[in-house]
Design a protein around this motif. Structure first.
Motif, mmCIF file in Angstrom:
data_model
loop_
_atom_site.group_PDB
_atom_site.id
_atom_site.type_symbol
_atom_site.label_atom_id
_atom_site.label_comp_id
_atom_site.label_asym_id
_atom_site.label_seq_id
_atom_site.Cartn_x
_atom_site.Cartn_y
_atom_site.Cartn_z
ATOM 1 N N CYS A 77 -3.246 -6.945 8.717
ATOM 2 C CA CYS A 77 -2.372 -7.508 7.691
ATOM 3 C C CYS A 77 -0.999 -7.793 8.285
ATOM 4 O O CYS A 77 -0.738 -7.464 9.432
ATOM 5 C CB CYS A 77 -2.268 -6.552 6.516
ATOM 6 S SG CYS A 77 -1.401 -5.056 6.977
ATOM 7 N N HIS A 125 -8.132 -3.578 8.236
ATOM 8 C CA HIS A 125 -8.696 -3.198 6.939
ATOM 9 C C HIS A 125 -10.117 -3.737 6.822
ATOM 10 O O HIS A 125 -10.431 -4.772 7.389
ATOM 11 C CB HIS A 125 -7.860 -3.790 5.800
ATOM 12 C CG HIS A 125 -6.450 -3.284 5.766
ATOM 13 N ND1 HIS A 125 -6.116 -2.049 5.265
ATOM 14 C CD2 HIS A 125 -5.283 -3.836 6.172
ATOM 15 C CE1 HIS A 125 -4.800 -1.877 5.361
ATOM 16 N NE2 HIS A 125 -4.274 -2.944 5.906
ATOM 17 N N CYS A 151 -1.677 2.391 5.863
ATOM 18 C CA CYS A 151 -0.991 1.184 6.313
ATOM 19 C C CYS A 151 0.220 0.963 5.411
ATOM 20 O O CYS A 151 0.122 1.106 4.187
ATOM 21 C CB CYS A 151 -1.934 -0.002 6.248
ATOM 22 S SG CYS A 151 -1.206 -1.500 6.930
ATOM 23 N N CYS A 194 1.380 -1.571 4.246
ATOM 24 C CA CYS A 194 1.211 -2.691 3.307
ATOM 25 C C CYS A 194 0.804 -2.223 1.915
ATOM 26 O O CYS A 194 0.876 -2.987 0.961
ATOM 27 C CB CYS A 194 0.167 -3.673 3.823
ATOM 28 S SG CYS A 194 -1.517 -3.029 3.727
ATOM 29 N N ARG A 248 -2.276 -1.340 0.972
ATOM 30 C CA ARG A 248 -3.700 -1.506 0.652
ATOM 31 C C ARG A 248 -4.396 -0.153 0.764
ATOM 32 O O ARG A 248 -4.079 0.635 1.652
ATOM 33 C CB ARG A 248 -4.364 -2.498 1.618
ATOM 34 C CG ARG A 248 -3.997 -3.939 1.332
ATOM 35 C CD ARG A 248 -4.704 -4.896 2.278
ATOM 36 N NE ARG A 248 -4.334 -6.280 1.963
ATOM 37 C CZ ARG A 248 -3.221 -6.863 2.392
ATOM 38 N NH1 ARG A 248 -2.377 -6.203 3.169
ATOM 39 N NH2 ARG A 248 -2.931 -8.104 2.036
HETATM 40 ZN ZN LIG Z 1 -2.156 -3.237 5.930
#
Ligand SMILES: [Zn+2]
Length: 441
Positions: free
Chosen positions: A257, A265, A319, A321, A323
């Motif tokens: 990502c 992922h 992560c 991000c 997720r």
């Molecule tokens: Zn990520």
């Protein structure tokens, strides 16, 4: 602010909800395979398992594995599709073939729904790289039965991007298109990215300056997850490069990502991953093992516990991000089929690439596993940059000799070839030869 997720409800799903979803899909899929695929009915019977007893994800371990060799044998024995096919023939819409180094490639069929699932999860990956509908995309894969071109093309189109169909074009025509049109995203194999860059440079074109490319993604080979290879691609295109691991039989299953935390992922709502040690037991966070997938979506050829032969390491960190999808550390770390033993020590060709590509003076390389005076030896041939003087070439050879010996733990012979003399690759590269096992013909 625009979302960084294409499907936040899936990508940030709670563990409990994801497990519930996966278990339900699994039950449906096992029921479907048992009812409609003679291949699986036979397999379950031979293994002495009652598929109706598979209720939870933990029960999955009762079912036997499926291997690529088995599928190939099945298609050879019952040509042309084998009896894995679990839908009436008129329901299939797409055919793709796996790339085969030996024998006939495996033919893989999809229904309309199956195909949508494949490219839609791929689109989710492109979105995670930062691709948006305002982008113009070139999928520079070959036009043919390999899934790489079609899935990349459909995925970009699914996001609403303008897609330049470059499947049948030559490298010169592709470069010309990159210079002429506002193409901002490029997908290709990592070997082809380097080939394209070298080809352009020879014509005096600087792809980083002369094109609008801002994102590249790479599939077919693990190169974009090897830091040194990725850095080279990023410099050549002046763009961010992303890895997209996948396989025809399951999915374009993973994506890095835009947080770029070194994690890949997994679309685990679409294909359920198990990571198993060499005795078939699941490894925990931080553990390494073979990635095994169960297709939770595809109905024409519903693979259950399919051994990918890819080695991955389950992430033991989150992560940034946000997720919640399961992630693996650094992508595919090696292929069990590529693993070599040199005097008892395990060597993955990927590790050699990691060590060799950090040197700017290396344009290409080749690896030959051979027997030298009765002993195993690894020959690494280097195709040096034409800019290096003779003394610099020799210095590079000595340095690589030392670094490879230390990095791999085996004796290595480094040889300098003439600049430009080793083969370049416009699809998947074949840089590794094992003369100890290959029969010369
Ligand atoms: Zn990520």
């Amino acid at each position: 602010m625009a979302s960084r997720y294409l499907e936040p409800r899936i990508e940030r799903r709670s563990r409990a909800e994801m497990t519930r979803w996966q278990a339900q899909r699994l039950r449906e899929q096992v029921r479907h395979a048992t009812a409609h695929s003679p291949f699986y009915r036979r397999k379950f019977k031979a293994a002495g398992v009652d598929p109706a007893k598979v209720r939870t994800l933990d029960d999955l371990g009762r079912l036997p594995f499926t291997t690529k060799d088995e599928l190939k044998e099945n298609q050879a024995a019952r040509p042309p599709w084998g009896d894995l096919l679990a839908v009436p023939f008129e329901e299939v819409l797409r055919i793709h073939m796996t790339s085969a180094t030996t024998g006939r490639p495996l033919a893989f069929l999809d229904t309309r729904e199956d195909w949508y699932g494949f490219y839609h999860s791929y689109a989710r990956s492109l979105y995670a790289y930062g691709v948006r509908r305002s982008d113009m995309v070139m999928a520079a894969f070959s036009y043919g039965p390999w899934i790489g071109y079609w899935s990349g093309f459909y995925a970009a189109q699914d996001l609403g991007c303008l897609v330049f169909p470059a499947g049948g074009l030559s490298t010169d025509q592709r470069i010309d298109a990159l210079l002429t049109y506002p193409i901002t995203v490029l997908g290709c194999t990592p070997s082809y990215a380097l080939f394209l860059a070298e080809h352009a440079a020879r014509k005096g074109i600087d792809l980083a300056k002369d094109t609008k490319i801002r994102i590249t993604w790479h599939t077919g080979e693990p190169g974009a997850s090897i830091p040194a290879t990725r850095a080279r691609i990023e410099t050549a295109f002046g763009a961010r490069a992303y890895d997209l691991p996948g396989l025809t039989e399951i999915a374009a299953w993973g994506f890095e990502c835009d947080a770029r935390a070194g994690l890949v992922h997994v679309h685990e709502d679409y294909c359920y991953p198990e990571v198993l040690d060499d005795e078939g037991r699941p490894v925990g966070p931080g553990g390494r093992g073979e990635l095994v997938f169960t297709s939770l979506y595809r109905k024409a050829m519903p693979l259950i516990r399919y051994r990918t032969r890819d080695v991955v390491q389950v992430a033991d960190r989150k992560c940034p991000c946000g997720r919640t999808l399961i992630a693996v550390e650094g992508g595919v770390l090696g292929r069990l089929d590529d693993m070599k033993k040199v005097r008892g020590i395990i060597v993955y060709p990927r590790r050699i690439e990691e060590l060799v590509r950090v040197h700017a003076g290396v344009d290409e390389f080749q690896v030959v596993f051979r027997r030298l005076e009765g002993l195993d030896d690894v020959l690494v041939r280097i195709d040096p940059s034409p800019l290096l003087a003779a003394a610099e070439r020799d210095g590079l050879r000595q340095l690589l000799d030392e670094e490879l010996r230390t990095g791999l733990g085996v004796r290595v012979t480094v040889e300098m070839a003439e600049p430009g003399s080793l083969p370049r690759w416009d699809h998947k590269a074949r840089r590794v030869k094992d003369e100890r096992t290959e029969v010369p013909f």
